[in-house]
Design a protein around this motif. Structure first.
Motif, PDB file in Angstrom:
ATOM      1  N   ASP A  62       0.837  -1.208   0.000  1.00 52.43           N
ATOM      2  CA  ASP A  62       0.000   0.000   0.000  1.00 52.43           C
ATOM      3  C   ASP A  62       0.865   1.248   0.000  1.00 52.43           C
ATOM      4  O   ASP A  62       0.556   2.236  -0.682  1.00 52.43           O
ATOM      5  N   ASP A  65       2.244   1.660  -3.474  1.00 53.23           N
ATOM      6  CA  ASP A  65       1.216   2.180  -4.382  1.00 53.23           C
ATOM      7  C   ASP A  65       1.001   3.679  -4.162  1.00 53.23           C
ATOM      8  O   ASP A  65       0.851   4.444  -5.118  1.00 53.23           O
ATOM      9  N   LEU A  66       0.987   4.080  -2.886  1.00 57.66           N
ATOM     10  CA  LEU A  66       0.791   5.493  -2.570  1.00 57.66           C
ATOM     11  C   LEU A  66       1.941   6.335  -3.106  1.00 57.66           C
ATOM     12  O   LEU A  66       1.724   7.389  -3.725  1.00 57.66           O
ATOM     13  N   ASN A  69       1.802   6.550  -6.927  1.00 58.54           N
ATOM     14  CA  ASN A  69       0.820   7.531  -7.388  1.00 58.54           C
ATOM     15  C   ASN A  69       1.318   8.958  -7.186  1.00 58.54           C
ATOM     16  O   ASN A  69       1.106   9.830  -8.039  1.00 58.54           O
ATOM     17  N   THR A 168     -11.450   3.357  -7.480  1.00 58.22           N
ATOM     18  CA  THR A 168     -10.114   3.670  -7.995  1.00 58.22           C
ATOM     19  C   THR A 168      -9.019   2.828  -7.349  1.00 58.22           C
ATOM     20  O   THR A 168      -8.179   2.232  -8.038  1.00 58.22           O
ATOM     21  N   ASP A 169      -9.007   2.763  -6.022  1.00 53.91           N
ATOM     22  CA  ASP A 169      -7.987   1.988  -5.314  1.00 53.91           C
ATOM     23  C   ASP A 169      -8.091   0.504  -5.662  1.00 53.91           C
ATOM     24  O   ASP A 169      -7.082  -0.186  -5.818  1.00 53.91           O
ATOM     25  N   THR A 172      -6.665  -0.085  -9.150  1.00 60.90           N
ATOM     26  CA  THR A 172      -5.200  -0.009  -9.131  1.00 60.90           C
ATOM     27  C   THR A 172      -4.585  -1.309  -8.635  1.00 60.90           C
ATOM     28  O   THR A 172      -3.634  -1.834  -9.226  1.00 60.90           O
ATOM     29  N   LYS A 173      -5.135  -1.846  -7.546  1.00 63.41           N
ATOM     30  CA  LYS A 173      -4.600  -3.097  -6.986  1.00 63.41           C
ATOM     31  C   LYS A 173      -4.761  -4.256  -7.966  1.00 63.41           C
ATOM     32  O   LYS A 173      -3.838  -5.046  -8.177  1.00 63.41           O
TER      33      LYS A 173
END
Length: 261
Positions: A62, A65-66, A69, A168-169, A172-173
Motif C-alpha cells: 500500500d 502504491d501510494l 501515485n 479507484t484503489d 489499481t490493486k
C-alpha cells in the motif's frame, strides 16, 4: 476363612489391575490431550504469524502504491509542465539568435524533448493513464496489446460494459496483480498464447489468466523463485479475494482470481 481371604485378595488384585489400567489410560489421554493442545497453540501462533506477515506485506505494498501515485502525479503534473514551459521560453529567444545560436537551440530542444518523453514514459509506467481515465478493462486491454509480440500473444476478453468503473484503489490493486502475472508469463512460461479474461457476475468479479506454456510444479513454488506469489497472494487477500493456480509440467497454467465487489 482361607477361601474368603483368598477371594478377597483376588478381588483386591483385580481392583488394583483395574485402577492401574485406568491410571495408564488416563495418562495416555492426558498425553494426547496435551500434545493436541500444543499443536493447536502452534497452529494458532503460525496463523497469527501468517496474518502478521500478510499485514506487513500489505502495508508495504500500500505504501508503494501510494508513493507510486505521488511520484507519477509529480512527474506528470509538475515536472512535465515545467519542461513544456522551458520549451516555450526557448522558442521566445529564437528570433533574436544568430544562425549558430539557433543550431545550439535546436540541439537544446532535442535534449529537452528527450527528457520530456522519458518523464512521460516513467509516469505512465508508474500508473497507467488509461487506468486513471477509463478504468480497469481498458488498462488491461492496453497492457495485453503492449506486451504482445512475435513470441507471445496476449488476448483480452471482457463481458463488462465499457462505462462500468470500479473503485479507484480497487482498480489499481487489480491492475498491478494482473500485471505481475503477465510479467511472470513473459519471463517463465515460454508460452505462445495467453488469454486474460474479465467476467462480472452481479457482485463477483472473476479474472482468468490462461497460458499454453511449459507450466510448473505448484508445490515447489516459493517467493524466491521469481514468481512473487507471496506478495500477489497478500495483494489479493487485502481486497478479500481468492486465488487459485492450476498448473503442471508441460500442461500450461490457469490462474483464477475471484473478488466480491
Amino acid at each position: 476363612k482361607e477361601k474368603q481371604l483368598s477371594s478377597k485378595q483376588e478381588r483386591n488384585q483385580k481392583l488394583l489391575l483395574v485402577f492401574a489400567f485406568l491410571f495408564i489410560l488416563a495418562g495416555f489421554i492426558f498425553y494426547f490431550y496435551y500434545q493436541n493442545l500444543l499443536l493447536k497453540q502452534k497452529n494458532k501462533i503460525k496463523d497469527i504469524d501468517n496474518k502478521l506477515q500478510y499485514k506487513i506485506i500489505n502495508a508495504t505494498l500500500d505504501g508503494q502504491d501510494l508513493e507510486r501515485n505521488k511520484i507519477s502525479a509529480i512527474l506528470h503534473d509538475q515536472v512535465s509542465a515545467i519542461l513544456s514551459s522551458v520549451g516555450l521560453h526557448l522558442s521566445a529567444f529564437e528570433s533574436d539568435l544568430s544562425k549558430e545560436k539557433i543550431e545550439e537551440l535546436v540541439k537544446t530542444r532535442i535534449l529537452l524533448k528527450d527528457a520530456h518523453d522519458k518523464v512521460r514514459d516513467l509516469s505512465h509506467e508508474l500508473v497507467s493513464p488509461l487506468l486513471v481515465k477509463f478504468g480497469l478493462q481498458f488498462a488491461l486491454k492496453d497492457l495485453c496489446e503492449n506486451n504482445s509480440n512475435s513470441i507471445i500473444l496476449f488476448d483480452f476478453q471482457s463481458n463488462i460494459q465499457n462505462d462500468f468503473r470500479f473503485e479507484t484503489d480497487y482498480e489499481t490493486k487489480l491492475y498491478f496483480i494482473v500485471s505481475e502475472f503477465l510479467n511472470n508469463a513473459i519471463k517463465h512460461s515460454k508460452a505462445s498464447e495467453c488469454l486474460v479474461s474479465l467476467e462480472l457476475f452481479k457482485k463477483l468479479l472473476v479474472i482468468n489468466i490462461i497460458d499454453n506454456g511449459i507450466g510448473f510444479d505448484i508445490d515447489k513454488i516459493t517467493s524466491t523463485d521469481g514468481f512473487g506469489i507471496t506478495q500477489i497472494r497478500a495483494r489479493i487477500k487485502n481486497i478479500n479475494g481468492d486465488l487459485k493456480i492450476k498448473s503442471g509440467i508441460n500442461q500450461g497454467t490457469t490462474i483464477t482470481i475471484k473478488v466480491n465487489i
